[in-house]
Scaffold this motif. Structure first.
Motif, PDB file in Angstrom:
ATOM      1  N   HIS A  11       0.858  -1.180   0.000  1.00  0.00           N
ATOM      2  CA  HIS A  11       0.000   0.000   0.000  1.00  0.00           C
ATOM      3  C   HIS A  11       0.895   1.229   0.000  1.00  0.00           C
ATOM      4  O   HIS A  11       2.121   1.108   0.082  1.00  0.00           O
TER       5      HIS A  11
ATOM      6  N   ASP B  50       5.468   4.587   5.403  1.00  0.00           N
ATOM      7  CA  ASP B  50       6.460   3.607   5.850  1.00  0.00           C
ATOM      8  C   ASP B  50       6.568   2.402   4.912  1.00  0.00           C
ATOM      9  O   ASP B  50       7.198   1.407   5.250  1.00  0.00           O
ATOM     10  N   HIS B  51       5.981   2.507   3.726  1.00  0.00           N
ATOM     11  CA  HIS B  51       6.078   1.427   2.737  1.00  0.00           C
ATOM     12  C   HIS B  51       6.575   1.938   1.388  1.00  0.00           C
ATOM     13  O   HIS B  51       6.962   1.145   0.536  1.00  0.00           O
TER      14      HIS B  51
ATOM     15  N   ASP C 257       0.073  -4.465   6.272  1.00  0.00           N
ATOM     16  CA  ASP C 257      -0.488  -3.946   7.528  1.00  0.00           C
ATOM     17  C   ASP C 257      -1.895  -4.495   7.789  1.00  0.00           C
ATOM     18  O   ASP C 257      -2.714  -3.826   8.408  1.00  0.00           O
TER      19      ASP C 257
ATOM     20  N   HIS D 232       5.211  -5.066  10.284  1.00  0.00           N
ATOM     21  CA  HIS D 232       5.709  -4.352  11.461  1.00  0.00           C
ATOM     22  C   HIS D 232       5.944  -5.225  12.686  1.00  0.00           C
ATOM     23  O   HIS D 232       6.226  -4.706  13.766  1.00  0.00           O
TER      24      HIS D 232
HETATM   25 ZN   LIG Z   1       2.825   0.390   7.817  1.00  0.00          ZN
END
Ligand SMILES: [Zn+2]
Length: 322
Positions: free
Chosen positions: A145, A149-150, A246, A292
């Motif tokens: 996505h 943080d990706h 996630d 994560h």
């Molecule tokens: Zn994330």
């Protein structure tokens, strides 16, 4: 610091979990339940926010700490949960495929994160180098996505311009995420999206449904956390693994699929996707890799009489390239 890579065999396929370091996720963001969500599933054209689902017409309620702490006693309500940023490198059909790109090092990307970057955040390229892989060696980048943080290493700054880091690669993601996060008004407003997504415009391959990236790598829609969130299934010779992005932030969310995080865009879809991933994983005895969960993020789901449990699975071997 030693390179954080862990290599696994999956039939004839090998893949490596490659870390982009750590983040500290505020526990206060987790353990909500959905009370009402009137805009579930609507793309919200014209909505102002790429990152603040709280602005939507929905209501979430905290799960009382005494309830969730009985299941995760290691977490403090006003503390932080250690998160990794687990990316995957897999060689399939003669192609090198990178799944997710972590947070990277750009100030805009870090500023847009809902969590705090760890001091070791941004180590993906170094860890790839430890496996003998240079950015130009990557053929395909697959994004679960388009959260900060990706997508952080999707681009790098070069002579004041943002250009694709993986210079030869095509970038694959679900169309729903691209259309949401790369919508013109969001690109104009959010540097994190402008810097990491706009330069990919000529490179993106947009998928609308389950899509084979290679014969062993399958983009597998699992909407909810974002409208176009996808898992990435790996399969070879009857063996299965899945990067679940996630879908959960903490494994307890498989045991309690109704416990949502503030950052889960569509609560109902998130819960449905958790159930679908769990059923698929159990049916295929799949090794799961969560984005994560502490490195390398691997686990297997087991069905017990009282529900699902997440067993931390094998940890792989350090330092071998797929
Ligand atoms: Zn994330």
């Amino acid at each position: 610091m030693n390179a954080a890579t862990a290599t696994f065999r999956l039939g004839a396929l090998t893949f490596s979990v490659v870390s982009d370091g750590t983040i500290a996720m505020p526990v206060s963001m987790f353990f909500k339940t959905l009370v009402e969500d009137r805009s579930a599933g609507q793309p919200e054209e014209g909505a102002a926010s790429a990152a603040r689902p709280a602005s939507r017409s929905r209501r979430m309620e905290d799960v009382p700490p005494a309830v969730w702490q009985a299941e995760v006693p290691d977490l403090e309500p006003d503390g932080y949960a250690d998160g990794s940023m687990n990316c995957i490198l897999v060689r399939s059909d003669g192609k090198l495929v990178l799944i997710d790109t972590g947070l990277g090092t750009k100030p805009s990307t870090r500023a847009a994160l809902n969590s705090l970057p760890g001091r070791d955040a941004g180590t993906l390229l170094r860890n790839l180098a430890a496996l003998g892989v240079r950015p130009e060696g990557i053929d395909m980048v697959v994004l679960t996505h388009a959260h900060a943080d990706h997508i952080g290493w999707c681009t790098v700054e070069h002579d004041g311009q943002f250009v694709p880091t993986f210079t030869r690669a095509t970038y694959w993601l679900l169309r729903a995420d691209w259309e949401f996060f790369a919508a013109p008004h969001r690109l104009a407003k959010y540097p994190v999206l402008r810097e990491n997504l706009e330069p990919l415009r000529e490179r993106v391959v947009l998928a609308d449904c389950e899509t084979a990236v290679t014969p062993n790598v399958l983009l597998w829609p699992s909407p909810g956390h974002t409208l176009g969130h996808a898992c990435v299934a790996l399969h070879a010779g009857g063996h299965y693994a899945m990067h679940i992005g996630d879908v959960v932030h903490h494994p307890v969310e498989f045991e309690r699929p109704e416990w949502l995080a503030e950052v889960d865009y569509d609560g109902r879809q998130t819960i449905a996707s958790r159930h679908r991933v769990a059923e698929w994983a159990l049916a295929h005895d799949a090794l799961l890799i969560a984005a994560h969960t502490p490195f390398p993020g691997t686990g297997r789901l087991r069905r017990q009489r009282w529900g699902l449990t997440w067993d931390e699975a094998e940890k792989g071997e350090p330092g071998r390239a797929p």
